[in-house]
Scaffold this motif. Structure first.
Motif, PDB file in Angstrom:
ATOM      1  N   LEU A   3      14.516  89.680 -58.545  1.00 18.53           N
ATOM      2  CA  LEU A   3      13.849  88.493 -58.006  1.00 18.53           C
ATOM      3  C   LEU A   3      12.582  88.214 -58.809  1.00 18.53           C
ATOM      4  O   LEU A   3      11.782  89.118 -59.026  1.00 18.53           O
ATOM      5  CB  LEU A   3      13.454  88.716 -56.546  1.00 18.53           C
ATOM      6  CG  LEU A   3      14.453  88.318 -55.476  1.00 18.53           C
ATOM      7  CD1 LEU A   3      15.525  89.371 -55.350  1.00 18.53           C
ATOM      8  CD2 LEU A   3      13.756  88.128 -54.170  1.00 18.53           C
ATOM      9  N   THR A   4      12.422  86.986 -59.262  1.00 17.25           N
ATOM     10  CA  THR A   4      11.166  86.613 -59.912  1.00 17.25           C
ATOM     11  C   THR A   4      10.773  85.222 -59.435  1.00 17.25           C
ATOM     12  O   THR A   4      11.603  84.488 -58.908  1.00 17.25           O
ATOM     13  CB  THR A   4      11.282  86.573 -61.454  1.00 17.25           C
ATOM     14  OG1 THR A   4      12.050  85.437 -61.831  1.00 17.25           O
ATOM     15  CG2 THR A   4      11.890  87.820 -62.014  1.00 17.25           C
ATOM     16  N   ASN A   5       9.513  84.861 -59.631  1.00 14.07           N
ATOM     17  CA  ASN A   5       9.148  83.476 -59.305  1.00 14.07           C
ATOM     18  C   ASN A   5       8.776  82.678 -60.552  1.00 14.07           C
ATOM     19  O   ASN A   5       8.006  81.742 -60.492  1.00 14.07           O
ATOM     20  CB  ASN A   5       8.069  83.407 -58.227  1.00 14.07           C
ATOM     21  CG  ASN A   5       6.725  83.848 -58.719  1.00 14.07           C
ATOM     22  OD1 ASN A   5       6.616  84.568 -59.685  1.00 14.07           O
ATOM     23  ND2 ASN A   5       5.694  83.397 -58.052  1.00 14.07           N
ATOM     24  N   VAL A   6       9.354  83.083 -61.696  1.00 14.46           N
ATOM     25  CA  VAL A   6       9.262  82.263 -62.911  1.00 14.46           C
ATOM     26  C   VAL A   6      10.665  81.754 -63.261  1.00 14.46           C
ATOM     27  O   VAL A   6      11.630  82.159 -62.634  1.00 14.46           O
ATOM     28  CB  VAL A   6       8.656  83.046 -64.102  1.00 14.46           C
ATOM     29  CG1 VAL A   6       7.172  83.173 -63.942  1.00 14.46           C
ATOM     30  CG2 VAL A   6       9.296  84.397 -64.252  1.00 14.46           C
ATOM     31  N   GLU A   7      10.754  80.902 -64.271  1.00 14.61           N
ATOM     32  CA  GLU A   7      12.040  80.277 -64.579  1.00 14.61           C
ATOM     33  C   GLU A   7      13.005  81.177 -65.326  1.00 14.61           C
ATOM     34  O   GLU A   7      14.088  80.748 -65.697  1.00 14.61           O
ATOM     35  CB  GLU A   7      11.827  78.983 -65.389  1.00 14.61           C
ATOM     36  CG  GLU A   7      11.416  77.791 -64.562  1.00 14.61           C
ATOM     37  CD  GLU A   7       9.918  77.671 -64.451  1.00 14.61           C
ATOM     38  OE1 GLU A   7       9.220  78.643 -64.827  1.00 14.61           O
ATOM     39  OE2 GLU A   7       9.434  76.629 -63.992  1.00 14.61           O
ATOM     40  N   VAL A   9      14.056  85.674 -66.197  1.00 15.70           N
ATOM     41  CA  VAL A   9      13.706  87.073 -65.998  1.00 15.70           C
ATOM     42  C   VAL A   9      13.169  87.552 -67.338  1.00 15.70           C
ATOM     43  O   VAL A   9      13.922  87.580 -68.309  1.00 15.70           O
ATOM     44  CB  VAL A   9      14.931  87.908 -65.573  1.00 15.70           C
ATOM     45  CG1 VAL A   9      14.532  89.354 -65.370  1.00 15.70           C
ATOM     46  CG2 VAL A   9      15.530  87.354 -64.310  1.00 15.70           C
ATOM     47  N   ILE A  62      14.411  87.269 -47.071  1.00 16.18           N
ATOM     48  CA  ILE A  62      14.763  87.620 -48.453  1.00 16.18           C
ATOM     49  C   ILE A  62      16.144  88.279 -48.469  1.00 16.18           C
ATOM     50  O   ILE A  62      16.978  87.973 -49.327  1.00 16.18           O
ATOM     51  CB  ILE A  62      13.693  88.557 -49.080  1.00 16.18           C
ATOM     52  CG1 ILE A  62      12.396  87.793 -49.321  1.00 16.18           C
ATOM     53  CG2 ILE A  62      14.191  89.163 -50.386  1.00 16.18           C
ATOM     54  CD1 ILE A  62      11.268  88.636 -49.830  1.00 16.18           C
ATOM     55  N   VAL A  80      11.577  81.940 -57.029  1.00 15.35           N
ATOM     56  CA  VAL A  80      11.544  82.141 -55.579  1.00 15.35           C
ATOM     57  C   VAL A  80      10.266  81.545 -54.990  1.00 15.35           C
ATOM     58  O   VAL A  80       9.189  81.689 -55.554  1.00 15.35           O
ATOM     59  CB  VAL A  80      11.633  83.650 -55.246  1.00 15.35           C
ATOM     60  CG1 VAL A  80      11.477  83.886 -53.759  1.00 15.35           C
ATOM     61  CG2 VAL A  80      12.943  84.231 -55.723  1.00 15.35           C
ATOM     62  N   ARG A  81      10.406  80.808 -53.886  1.00 15.74           N
ATOM     63  CA  ARG A  81       9.245  80.217 -53.202  1.00 15.74           C
ATOM     64  C   ARG A  81       9.296  80.559 -51.727  1.00 15.74           C
ATOM     65  O   ARG A  81      10.372  80.623 -51.141  1.00 15.74           O
ATOM     66  CB  ARG A  81       9.277  78.689 -53.344  1.00 15.74           C
ATOM     67  CG  ARG A  81       9.102  78.176 -54.761  1.00 15.74           C
ATOM     68  CD  ARG A  81       7.638  78.187 -55.150  1.00 15.74           C
ATOM     69  NE  ARG A  81       7.450  77.689 -56.496  1.00 15.74           N
ATOM     70  CZ  ARG A  81       7.502  78.452 -57.587  1.00 15.74           C
ATOM     71  NH1 ARG A  81       7.761  79.732 -57.494  1.00 15.74           N
ATOM     72  NH2 ARG A  81       7.292  77.929 -58.774  1.00 15.74           N
ATOM     73  N   PHE A  82       8.116  80.730 -51.134  1.00 14.62           N
ATOM     74  CA  PHE A  82       8.019  81.019 -49.705  1.00 14.62           C
ATOM     75  C   PHE A  82       7.428  79.832 -48.965  1.00 14.62           C
ATOM     76  O   PHE A  82       6.609  79.111 -49.506  1.00 14.62           O
ATOM     77  CB  PHE A  82       7.097  82.212 -49.456  1.00 14.62           C
ATOM     78  CG  PHE A  82       7.629  83.524 -49.932  1.00 14.62           C
ATOM     79  CD1 PHE A  82       8.661  84.137 -49.264  1.00 14.62           C
ATOM     80  CD2 PHE A  82       7.086  84.147 -51.037  1.00 14.62           C
ATOM     81  CE1 PHE A  82       9.138  85.355 -49.696  1.00 14.62           C
ATOM     82  CE2 PHE A  82       7.558  85.364 -51.474  1.00 14.62           C
ATOM     83  CZ  PHE A  82       8.587  85.971 -50.793  1.00 14.62           C
TER      84      PHE A  82
END
Lengths: 104, 159
Positions: A3-7, A9, A62, A80-82
């Motif tokens: 899981l990452t929150n950038v476009e 890995v 998640i 990933v966004r919360f």
């Protein structure tokens, strides 16, 4: 599952896109916690019960997102966004979403 | 009369307990921030060195729920009449965000850098649906923790 929150890995390349996956949960603490929290509201400071509640529900949403991604055959979720919203008194909704991909 | 006594007692209690708690919290925030300076958290997503060899990357998050004390809530209510800066709420939000970032960094132990840091705040709890008062707020910080590959395991040397 990565899981990452950038476009991407970092260190890996994207092989296949599967689109949006998401998970959500609505939870409330039992009344005892709510009463304890309202007392804590007088003196201020951290409301441990609520922190715990939100952490638990975030983990669960998640988990639901990961299950959905697994069904699609993905091995990573990017961007990933919360999001949090209060739906009723003492209850809150945790929503998490991202893009399922297969990376190599 | 009784109501007034209870009200004053609550204000005094809120003021003393709240001030002490806030001072202690700021002290602990400052020491922990200093300790975690070696792990930078960037809001940009391409903060990696061009020649960096990435070992692993994963999502880390930290969250906290903080509430304001009774005295400050009363003060903010008064301030609302006149308008202007609500200092008591500013410190509340500041503390919550910094604490959330610190918890995220603590969850990312062993990583070299955190990229694409995002901070979100939401109002939760019993007073969330009431317009007038801001009761407790939740701050969540999340980002991608990246660990570099070590070259020949020489300490301090980065690819």
């Amino acid at each position: 599952m990565l899981l990452t929150n950038v476009e991407s890995v970092p260190g890996k390349t994207i092989a296949e896109h599967f689109g949006l996956v998401s998970g959500s949960t609505v939870r409330a603490k039992h009344i005892g916690r709510d009463i304890a929290a309202s007392f804590k509201n007088i003196v201020g400071g951290e409301l441990k019960g609520y922190t715990e509640l939100l952490q638990e529900s975030r983990d669960q949403s998640i988990q639901r997102m990961i299950e959905q991604a697994k069904e699609l055959g993905a091995n990573a979720i990017l961007n990933v966004r919360f999001a949090t919203s209060a739906v009723a008194q003492g209850a809150s909704e945790l929503y998490v979403y991202g893009t399922a991909v297969r990376v190599e | 009369m009784e109501q007034l006594i209870i009200f004053i007692a609550l204000i005094v209690l809120g003021y003393t307990a709240g001030t002490i708690a806030e001072r202690n919290h700021y002290k602990s925030i400052k020491t922990r921030e200093h300790k975690l300076l070696s792990l930078p958290a960037c809001t940009i997503k391409n903060a990696l060195y061009n020649d960096a060899q990435v070992d692993k990357a994963h999502l880390v998050s930290g969250s906290v729920v903080v509430s304001v004390d009774y005295f400050k809530r009363f003060l903010a209510g008064l301030r609302n009449l006149l308008g202007g800066e609500l200092v008591s709420y500013e410190t509340l939000l500041d503390r919550a965000r910094r604490e959330a970032v610190l918890r995220m960094k603590e969850a990312a132990k062993g990583a070299d850098i955190i990229i694409s840091l995002r901070i979100e705040t939401s109002s939760i709890g019993q007073s969330a649906n009431r317009r007038q008062s801001l009761g407790s707020i939740e701050a969540i910080a999340y980002g991608t923790a990246v660990t570099y590959k070590k070259v020949n395991e020489i300490p301090g040397k980065r690819t």
